[in-house]
Design a protein around this motif. Structure first.
Motif, PDB file in Angstrom:
ATOM      1  N   LEU A 155       0.249  -4.778  -1.073  1.00 36.64           N
ATOM      2  CA  LEU A 155      -0.379  -3.464  -0.980  1.00 36.64           C
ATOM      3  C   LEU A 155      -1.847  -3.563  -0.566  1.00 36.64           C
ATOM      4  CD1 LEU A 155       1.208  -1.755  -4.120  1.00 36.64           C
ATOM      5  CD2 LEU A 155       1.800  -1.415  -1.722  1.00 36.64           C
ATOM      6  N   TYR A 156      -2.477  -4.686  -0.868  1.00 33.78           N
ATOM      7  CA  TYR A 156      -3.848  -4.885  -0.394  1.00 33.78           C
ATOM      8  C   TYR A 156      -3.870  -4.969   1.130  1.00 33.78           C
ATOM      9  CZ  TYR A 156      -8.569  -6.799  -0.001  1.00 33.78           C
ATOM     10  OH  TYR A 156      -9.889  -7.003   0.327  1.00 33.78           O
ATOM     11  N   GLY A 157      -2.839  -5.594   1.696  1.00 38.28           N
ATOM     12  CA  GLY A 157      -2.716  -5.615   3.149  1.00 38.28           C
ATOM     13  C   GLY A 157      -2.556  -4.219   3.723  1.00 38.28           C
ATOM     14  N   VAL A 158      -1.783  -3.383   3.025  1.00 45.37           N
ATOM     15  CA  VAL A 158      -1.619  -1.992   3.454  1.00 45.37           C
ATOM     16  C   VAL A 158      -2.963  -1.270   3.422  1.00 45.37           C
ATOM     17  CG1 VAL A 158      -0.542   0.219   2.881  1.00 45.37           C
ATOM     18  CG2 VAL A 158       0.789  -1.894   2.700  1.00 45.37           C
ATOM     19  N   GLU A 159      -3.713  -1.496   2.363  1.00 47.88           N
ATOM     20  CA  GLU A 159      -5.037  -0.869   2.251  1.00 47.88           C
ATOM     21  C   GLU A 159      -5.964  -1.322   3.376  1.00 47.88           C
ATOM     22  OE1 GLU A 159      -8.777   0.648   1.265  1.00 47.88           O
ATOM     23  OE2 GLU A 159      -6.731   1.380   0.971  1.00 47.88           O
ATOM     24  N   LEU A 160      -5.927  -2.590   3.732  1.00 49.20           N
ATOM     25  CA  LEU A 160      -6.767  -3.082   4.824  1.00 49.20           C
ATOM     26  C   LEU A 160      -6.428  -2.390   6.142  1.00 49.20           C
ATOM     27  CD1 LEU A 160      -6.925  -6.946   4.134  1.00 49.20           C
ATOM     28  CD2 LEU A 160      -8.749  -5.262   3.821  1.00 49.20           C
ATOM     29  N   VAL A 161      -5.132  -2.188   6.388  1.00 49.39           N
ATOM     30  CA  VAL A 161      -4.713  -1.498   7.616  1.00 49.39           C
ATOM     31  C   VAL A 161      -5.201  -0.057   7.610  1.00 49.39           C
ATOM     32  CG1 VAL A 161      -2.714  -0.668   8.917  1.00 49.39           C
ATOM     33  CG2 VAL A 161      -2.706  -2.988   7.989  1.00 49.39           C
ATOM     34  N   LEU A 162      -5.020   0.629   6.490  1.00 46.87           N
ATOM     35  CA  LEU A 162      -5.453   2.029   6.389  1.00 46.87           C
ATOM     36  C   LEU A 162      -6.970   2.145   6.534  1.00 46.87           C
ATOM     37  CD1 LEU A 162      -3.223   3.212   3.401  1.00 46.87           C
ATOM     38  CD2 LEU A 162      -2.889   3.710   5.820  1.00 46.87           C
ATOM     39  N   TYR A 163      -7.679   1.222   5.921  1.00 42.38           N
ATOM     40  CA  TYR A 163      -9.148   1.232   6.032  1.00 42.38           C
ATOM     41  C   TYR A 163      -9.574   0.994   7.480  1.00 42.38           C
ATOM     42  CZ  TYR A 163     -14.028  -0.161   5.401  1.00 42.38           C
ATOM     43  OH  TYR A 163     -15.389  -0.253   5.485  1.00 42.38           O
ATOM     44  N   GLY A 164      -8.907   0.043   8.147  1.00 43.39           N
ATOM     45  CA  GLY A 164      -9.221  -0.223   9.545  1.00 43.39           C
ATOM     46  C   GLY A 164      -8.958   0.982  10.437  1.00 43.39           C
ATOM     47  N   MET A 165      -7.846   1.676  10.198  1.00 44.40           N
ATOM     48  CA  MET A 165      -7.529   2.876  10.983  1.00 44.40           C
ATOM     49  C   MET A 165      -8.563   3.973  10.750  1.00 44.40           C
ATOM     50  SD  MET A 165      -3.391   2.943  10.365  1.00 44.40           S
ATOM     51  CE  MET A 165      -3.140   4.494  11.227  1.00 44.40           C
ATOM     52  N   THR A 166      -8.975   4.126   9.497  1.00 45.41           N
ATOM     53  CA  THR A 166      -9.981   5.149   9.173  1.00 45.41           C
ATOM     54  C   THR A 166     -11.315   4.837   9.840  1.00 45.41           C
ATOM     55  OG1 THR A 166      -8.925   5.509   7.018  1.00 45.41           O
ATOM     56  CG2 THR A 166     -11.169   6.336   7.295  1.00 45.41           C
ATOM     57  N   MET A 167     -11.764   3.589   9.722  1.00 43.27           N
ATOM     58  CA  MET A 167     -13.035   3.206  10.332  1.00 43.27           C
ATOM     59  C   MET A 167     -12.979   3.305  11.853  1.00 43.27           C
ATOM     60  SD  MET A 167     -15.249   2.562   7.987  1.00 43.27           S
ATOM     61  CE  MET A 167     -14.484   3.848   7.007  1.00 43.27           C
TER      62      MET A 167
END
Length: 320
Positions: free
Chosen positions: A19-31
């Motif tokens: 799930l941390y990997g999922v968060e990294l992807v979501l954060y990258g998309m947001t940024m």
């Protein structure tokens, strides 16, 4: 603590990594979305950028401390007196575990604040968020007390006074989560159906599905966050050894659910105050139109009845 607890802890650490990997992807998309329009940044964009970064930092601290403690328990100190379980009991109050718990509590406060704000967006009423705000203030106080109780020497988050205070804290914050989820879901269903009815066409009505469909509603209301929290609270309350697993899932969704909401906001897919106002205006217009139609129909019926009465009177006079 039994071997079941160790197994649940190990599985929880693995889920944390996924799930941390999922968060990294979501954060990258947001940024990426925010940076792509940096020349048009608003104050809100900057707030969401800072908020997303804070979520990432806090969840990194939380999952890292859990992973480090697992390594210390199973690898570095596997031959300690009492084995891994003995190490767990003796070091449950170690400083970096307290740091991880602190990060988790702050993460909860950030996520709950966003949920309260989203409640206000879909309702545009301060009265609706009054009780959630009261619960939010209560979670701040209980969170501080819980951190002290679980971090003092010889304390354990899962037993004793720390566990009792933990139940009070998590009951309050998860109640806030559930209330916010139900209120947001109910409001979106109501506004979405009203807006579709007001548009009065099958084709154009599909446009609101991007805001009120099943997936958008799950994201907007932070449903996974509330469900994971409820599962954790039940397991934690009955002192089940698998509570550590549900706690890991709850901790990760405390970050992922608000990050999904932020991503929808910055990409223009989230429900806004303007859409709430539009829906309410559409409902008022629809109700006004329905009232006028009913009045016109009543007048037409009255006129028709009156005309028939005059004709009937005329026919009787002719017969006479």
């Amino acid at each position: 603590m039994s071997s079941l607890f160790q197994n649940a802890y190990y599985i929880g650490i693995n889920f944390n990594a996924i799930l941390y990997g999922v968060e990294l992807v979501l954060y990258g998309m947001t940024m990426n979305e925010l940076v792509s329009r940096r020349k048009k940044w608003t104050r809100t964009d900057k707030v969401y950028m800072a908020f997303s970064t804070a979520l990432l930092v806090l969840i990194t601290i939380y999952m890292s401390t859990e992973a480090v403690f697992g390594e210390e328990m199973w690898i570095v100190n596997q031959n300690a007196p009492g084995g891994p379980l003995g190490f767990l009991v003796e070091n449950a109050d170690i400083w970096y575990q307290t740091m991880g718990t602190t990060a988790s509590v702050i993460l909860n406060l950030c996520s709950d604040a966003l949920l309260i704000y989203r409640m206000y967006v879909v309702w545009t009423s301060l009265w609706v968020i009054a009780f959630p705000c009261f619960l939010y203030v209560a979670t701040i106080g209980l969170g501080i007390i819980e951190l002290y109780a679980s971090g003092k020497p010889n304390a354990d988050f899962f037993v004793g006074r720390a566990q009792q205070l933990g139940i009070a804290y998590y009951t309050t914050t998860i109640s806030l989560n559930v209330i916010a989820t139900c209120v947001i879901c109910g409001r979106l269903i109501y506004l979405g159906r009203a807006l579709e009815a007001a548009r009065n066409t099958q084709g154009r009505g599909r446009g609101v599905i991007r805001y009120t469909g099943t997936l958008p509603m799950v994201v907007e209301s932070a449903l996974p966050y509330s469900m994971a929290g409820f599962a954790f609270l039940v397991a934690y309350g009955i002192e089940s050894d698998i509570s550590i697993l549900f706690g890991a899932l709850y901790g990760m969704f405390t970050c992922i659910s608000p990050q999904l909401i932020v991503l929808r906001v910055v990409t223009g897919q989230a429900w806004t105050k303007d859409q709430t106002a539009q829906s309410l205006s559409a409902m008022e217009f629809e109700n006004l139109g329905a009232s006028r139609t009913a009045a016109t129909t009543t007048a037409a019926q009255s006129e028709g009845t009156s005309t028939m009465d005059h004709k009937s009177v005329g026919s009787v006079q002719d017969m006479v």
